[in-house]
Design a protein around this motif. Structure first.
Motif, PDB file in Angstrom:
ATOM      1  N   ARG A 206      -7.018 -26.513  -8.934  1.00 42.71           N
ATOM      2  CA  ARG A 206      -6.697 -25.421  -9.866  1.00 42.71           C
ATOM      3  C   ARG A 206      -7.404 -23.990  -9.527  1.00 42.71           C
ATOM      4  NH1 ARG A 206      -9.174 -25.254 -16.069  1.00 42.71           N
ATOM      5  NH2 ARG A 206      -8.359 -23.432 -16.797  1.00 42.71           N
ATOM      6  N   LEU A 207      -8.412 -23.981  -8.987  1.00 48.79           N
ATOM      7  CA  LEU A 207      -9.043 -22.533  -8.614  1.00 48.79           C
ATOM      8  C   LEU A 207      -8.152 -22.125  -7.271  1.00 48.79           C
ATOM      9  CD1 LEU A 207     -11.635 -21.103  -8.533  1.00 48.79           C
ATOM     10  CD2 LEU A 207     -12.650 -22.346  -6.517  1.00 48.79           C
ATOM     11  N   TYR A 208      -7.499 -23.017  -6.330  1.00 43.22           N
ATOM     12  CA  TYR A 208      -6.883 -22.534  -5.412  1.00 43.22           C
ATOM     13  C   TYR A 208      -5.487 -21.866  -6.078  1.00 43.22           C
ATOM     14  CZ  TYR A 208      -4.220 -22.566  -1.107  1.00 43.22           C
ATOM     15  OH  TYR A 208      -3.347 -22.335   0.110  1.00 43.22           O
ATOM     16  N   ALA A 209      -4.917 -22.551  -7.037  1.00 43.69           N
ATOM     17  CA  ALA A 209      -3.621 -22.127  -7.477  1.00 43.69           C
ATOM     18  C   ALA A 209      -3.951 -20.884  -8.351  1.00 43.69           C
ATOM     19  CB  ALA A 209      -3.058 -22.851  -8.665  1.00 43.69           C
ATOM     20  N   ALA A 210      -5.115 -20.408  -8.928  1.00 41.56           N
ATOM     21  CA  ALA A 210      -5.419 -19.266  -9.643  1.00 41.56           C
ATOM     22  C   ALA A 210      -5.757 -18.127  -8.491  1.00 41.56           C
ATOM     23  CB  ALA A 210      -6.649 -19.536 -10.435  1.00 41.56           C
ATOM     24  N   LEU A 211      -5.962 -18.573  -7.505  1.00 40.76           N
ATOM     25  CA  LEU A 211      -6.445 -17.620  -6.416  1.00 40.76           C
ATOM     26  C   LEU A 211      -5.321 -17.249  -5.878  1.00 40.76           C
ATOM     27  CD1 LEU A 211      -8.759 -16.323  -4.729  1.00 40.76           C
ATOM     28  CD2 LEU A 211      -8.920 -18.158  -3.514  1.00 40.76           C
ATOM     29  N   MET A 212      -4.285 -17.972  -5.694  1.00 40.86           N
ATOM     30  CA  MET A 212      -2.989 -17.609  -4.997  1.00 40.86           C
ATOM     31  C   MET A 212      -2.093 -16.697  -6.006  1.00 40.86           C
ATOM     32  SD  MET A 212      -2.869 -18.714  -1.881  1.00 40.86           S
ATOM     33  CE  MET A 212      -4.946 -18.504  -1.769  1.00 40.86           C
ATOM     34  N   THR A 213      -2.074 -16.851  -7.225  1.00 45.55           N
ATOM     35  CA  THR A 213      -1.399 -16.114  -8.147  1.00 45.55           C
ATOM     36  C   THR A 213      -2.000 -14.960  -8.402  1.00 45.55           C
ATOM     37  OG1 THR A 213      -2.566 -17.494 -10.147  1.00 45.55           O
ATOM     38  CG2 THR A 213      -0.190 -18.315  -9.140  1.00 45.55           C
ATOM     39  N   SER A 214      -3.187 -14.694  -8.147  1.00 51.56           N
ATOM     40  CA  SER A 214      -3.895 -13.604  -8.533  1.00 51.56           C
ATOM     41  C   SER A 214      -3.756 -12.425  -7.389  1.00 51.56           C
ATOM     42  CB  SER A 214      -5.458 -13.563  -8.637  1.00 51.56           C
ATOM     43  OG  SER A 214      -6.057 -13.885  -7.264  1.00 51.56           O
ATOM     44  N   LYS A 215      -3.938 -11.006  -7.800  1.00 48.71           N
ATOM     45  CA  LYS A 215      -3.720 -10.087  -6.882  1.00 48.71           C
ATOM     46  C   LYS A 215      -4.549 -10.299  -5.654  1.00 48.71           C
ATOM     47  CE  LYS A 215      -2.023  -7.101 -10.414  1.00 48.71           C
ATOM     48  NZ  LYS A 215      -2.282  -5.950 -11.332  1.00 48.71           N
TER      49      LYS A 215
ATOM     50  N   ILE B 210     -10.824 -16.100   2.254  1.00 49.83           N
ATOM     51  CA  ILE B 210     -10.967 -14.855   1.310  1.00 49.83           C
ATOM     52  C   ILE B 210     -12.448 -14.625   0.912  1.00 49.83           C
ATOM     53  CG2 ILE B 210     -10.399 -13.548  -0.976  1.00 49.83           C
ATOM     54  CD1 ILE B 210      -7.841 -15.342  -0.725  1.00 49.83           C
ATOM     55  N   ARG B 211     -12.905 -13.344   1.247  1.00 56.47           N
ATOM     56  CA  ARG B 211     -14.380 -13.093   1.158  1.00 56.47           C
ATOM     57  C   ARG B 211     -14.706 -12.522  -0.442  1.00 56.47           C
ATOM     58  NH1 ARG B 211     -18.685 -13.956   3.541  1.00 56.47           N
ATOM     59  NH2 ARG B 211     -20.093 -12.820   3.680  1.00 56.47           N
ATOM     60  N   PHE B 212     -15.742 -13.205  -0.821  1.00 53.29           N
ATOM     61  CA  PHE B 212     -15.992 -12.764  -2.326  1.00 53.29           C
ATOM     62  C   PHE B 212     -17.713 -12.359  -2.240  1.00 53.29           C
ATOM     63  CE2 PHE B 212     -12.674 -15.938  -2.861  1.00 53.29           C
ATOM     64  CZ  PHE B 212     -11.969 -15.195  -3.739  1.00 53.29           C
ATOM     65  N   ASP B 213     -18.245 -11.516  -3.065  1.00 49.78           N
ATOM     66  CA  ASP B 213     -19.612 -11.153  -3.326  1.00 49.78           C
ATOM     67  C   ASP B 213     -20.438 -12.099  -4.091  1.00 49.78           C
ATOM     68  OD1 ASP B 213     -19.012  -8.779  -2.114  1.00 49.78           O
ATOM     69  OD2 ASP B 213     -18.545  -7.569  -4.133  1.00 49.78           O
ATOM     70  N   SER B 214     -19.754 -12.938  -4.804  1.00 52.19           N
ATOM     71  CA  SER B 214     -20.520 -13.858  -5.451  1.00 52.19           C
ATOM     72  C   SER B 214     -19.547 -14.749  -6.246  1.00 52.19           C
ATOM     73  CB  SER B 214     -21.564 -13.470  -6.632  1.00 52.19           C
ATOM     74  OG  SER B 214     -20.783 -12.597  -7.528  1.00 52.19           O
ATOM     75  N   ARG B 215     -20.064 -15.980  -6.820  1.00 48.77           N
ATOM     76  CA  ARG B 215     -19.277 -16.775  -7.525  1.00 48.77           C
ATOM     77  C   ARG B 215     -18.535 -16.154  -8.873  1.00 48.77           C
ATOM     78  NH1 ARG B 215     -22.238 -22.830  -7.526  1.00 48.77           N
ATOM     79  NH2 ARG B 215     -22.064 -23.157  -5.300  1.00 48.77           N
ATOM     80  N   ALA B 216     -19.599 -15.163  -9.376  1.00 50.36           N
ATOM     81  CA  ALA B 216     -19.105 -14.338 -10.609  1.00 50.36           C
ATOM     82  C   ALA B 216     -17.763 -13.465 -10.177  1.00 50.36           C
ATOM     83  CB  ALA B 216     -20.235 -13.666 -11.040  1.00 50.36           C
ATOM     84  N   ASP B 217     -17.925 -13.195  -8.964  1.00 56.72           N
ATOM     85  CA  ASP B 217     -16.933 -12.212  -8.276  1.00 56.72           C
ATOM     86  C   ASP B 217     -15.706 -12.856  -8.477  1.00 56.72           C
ATOM     87  OD1 ASP B 217     -15.617  -9.793  -7.414  1.00 56.72           O
ATOM     88  OD2 ASP B 217     -15.901 -10.675  -5.277  1.00 56.72           O
TER      89      ASP B 217
ATOM     90  N   CYS C  92     -12.755 -18.828 -16.096  1.00 55.51           N
ATOM     91  CA  CYS C  92     -14.098 -18.841 -16.877  1.00 55.51           C
ATOM     92  C   CYS C  92     -15.246 -18.867 -15.709  1.00 55.51           C
ATOM     93  CB  CYS C  92     -14.289 -19.885 -17.642  1.00 55.51           C
ATOM     94  SG  CYS C  92     -15.901 -19.921 -18.468  1.00 55.51           S
ATOM     95  N   LYS C  93     -16.170 -18.333 -16.057  1.00 52.61           N
ATOM     96  CA  LYS C  93     -17.446 -18.402 -14.753  1.00 52.61           C
ATOM     97  C   LYS C  93     -18.033 -19.723 -14.714  1.00 52.61           C
ATOM     98  CE  LYS C  93     -20.429 -15.179 -15.702  1.00 52.61           C
ATOM     99  NZ  LYS C  93     -21.591 -14.482 -15.647  1.00 52.61           N
ATOM    100  N   THR C  94     -18.306 -20.540 -15.872  1.00 56.50           N
ATOM    101  CA  THR C  94     -18.690 -21.990 -15.720  1.00 56.50           C
ATOM    102  C   THR C  94     -17.731 -22.580 -14.636  1.00 56.50           C
ATOM    103  OG1 THR C  94     -19.685 -21.441 -18.007  1.00 56.50           O
ATOM    104  CG2 THR C  94     -19.489 -23.713 -17.317  1.00 56.50           C
ATOM    105  N   PHE C  95     -16.562 -22.600 -15.296  1.00 50.34           N
ATOM    106  CA  PHE C  95     -15.596 -23.214 -14.368  1.00 50.34           C
ATOM    107  C   PHE C  95     -15.792 -23.264 -13.023  1.00 50.34           C
ATOM    108  CE2 PHE C  95     -11.437 -24.047 -12.259  1.00 50.34           C
ATOM    109  CZ  PHE C  95     -10.981 -25.373 -12.570  1.00 50.34           C
ATOM    110  N   VAL C  96     -15.883 -21.844 -12.427  1.00 54.29           N
ATOM    111  CA  VAL C  96     -15.707 -21.693 -10.981  1.00 54.29           C
ATOM    112  C   VAL C  96     -17.211 -22.448 -10.639  1.00 54.29           C
ATOM    113  CG1 VAL C  96     -16.209 -19.665  -9.404  1.00 54.29           C
ATOM    114  CG2 VAL C  96     -14.417 -19.421 -11.311  1.00 54.29           C
TER     115      VAL C  96
END
Length: 158
Positions: free
Chosen positions: A146-155, A113-120, A128-132
């Motif tokens: 945890r990041l993977y789980a949050a990514l899969m449950t998000s839209k 999955i493509r992202f513009d930045s870590r903040a994105d 939280c931005k710091t966690f990412v």
């Protein structure tokens, strides 16, 4: 009495024998003249506050009437131009610095999955931005999970 340090001082095209004569003519103290010599600002001494940035600037092969005009041309602040002039390399504000990242340089892909930045990524997952930032920097398995789980449950993943 000691030997005079500064003689034949040229201020805006007029030569003065010493600091005292120059100070009397310009309307400032001799210490101000000595300070202006040290700072390299004899052309603006005695003109009043806020006039220092109106000096002509030679930048990138062109003359500019003021530091502000040169800064607008270079796409930076007046302070950056002034500091570059003081350092003796005014053209450095025109050179691209390797540390300045453009928006396209911040883009990355994570699990396809493509992202513009870590903040994105943080915005789109609701974390939280710091966690990412820490999860991606350290590549800690628990945080990445945890990041993977949050990514899969998000839209985002849909």
């Amino acid at each position: 009495m000691g030997k005079r340090r500064h003689t034949n001082i040229v201020i805006r095209g007029i030569t003065y024998a010493n600091c005292n004569d120059a100070a009397r003519a310009v309307g400032v103290t001799p210490q101000s003249i000595c300070r202006a010599i040290k700072d390299g600002k004899l052309d603006t001494v005695g003109l009043g506050p806020g006039v220092g940035h109106r000096m002509p600037v030679f930048l990138g092969g062109r003359f500019f009437a003021s530091v502000g005009e040169a800064a607008r041309f270079a796409g930076c602040t007046q302070s950056a131009v002034s500091k570059a002039i003081s350092a003796g390399d005014p053209d450095r504000v025109l050179r691209k610095h390797p540390g300045s990242a453009k928006r396209a340089d911040l883009a990355f892909a994570l699990w396809g999955i493509r992202f513009d930045s870590r903040a994105d990524l943080a915005r789109r997952t609701g974390l939280c931005k710091t966690f990412v930032y820490r999860a991606l920097s350290a590549r800690c398995p628990r945080r990445m999970e945890r990041l993977y789980a949050a990514l899969m449950t998000s839209k985002v993943a849909a």
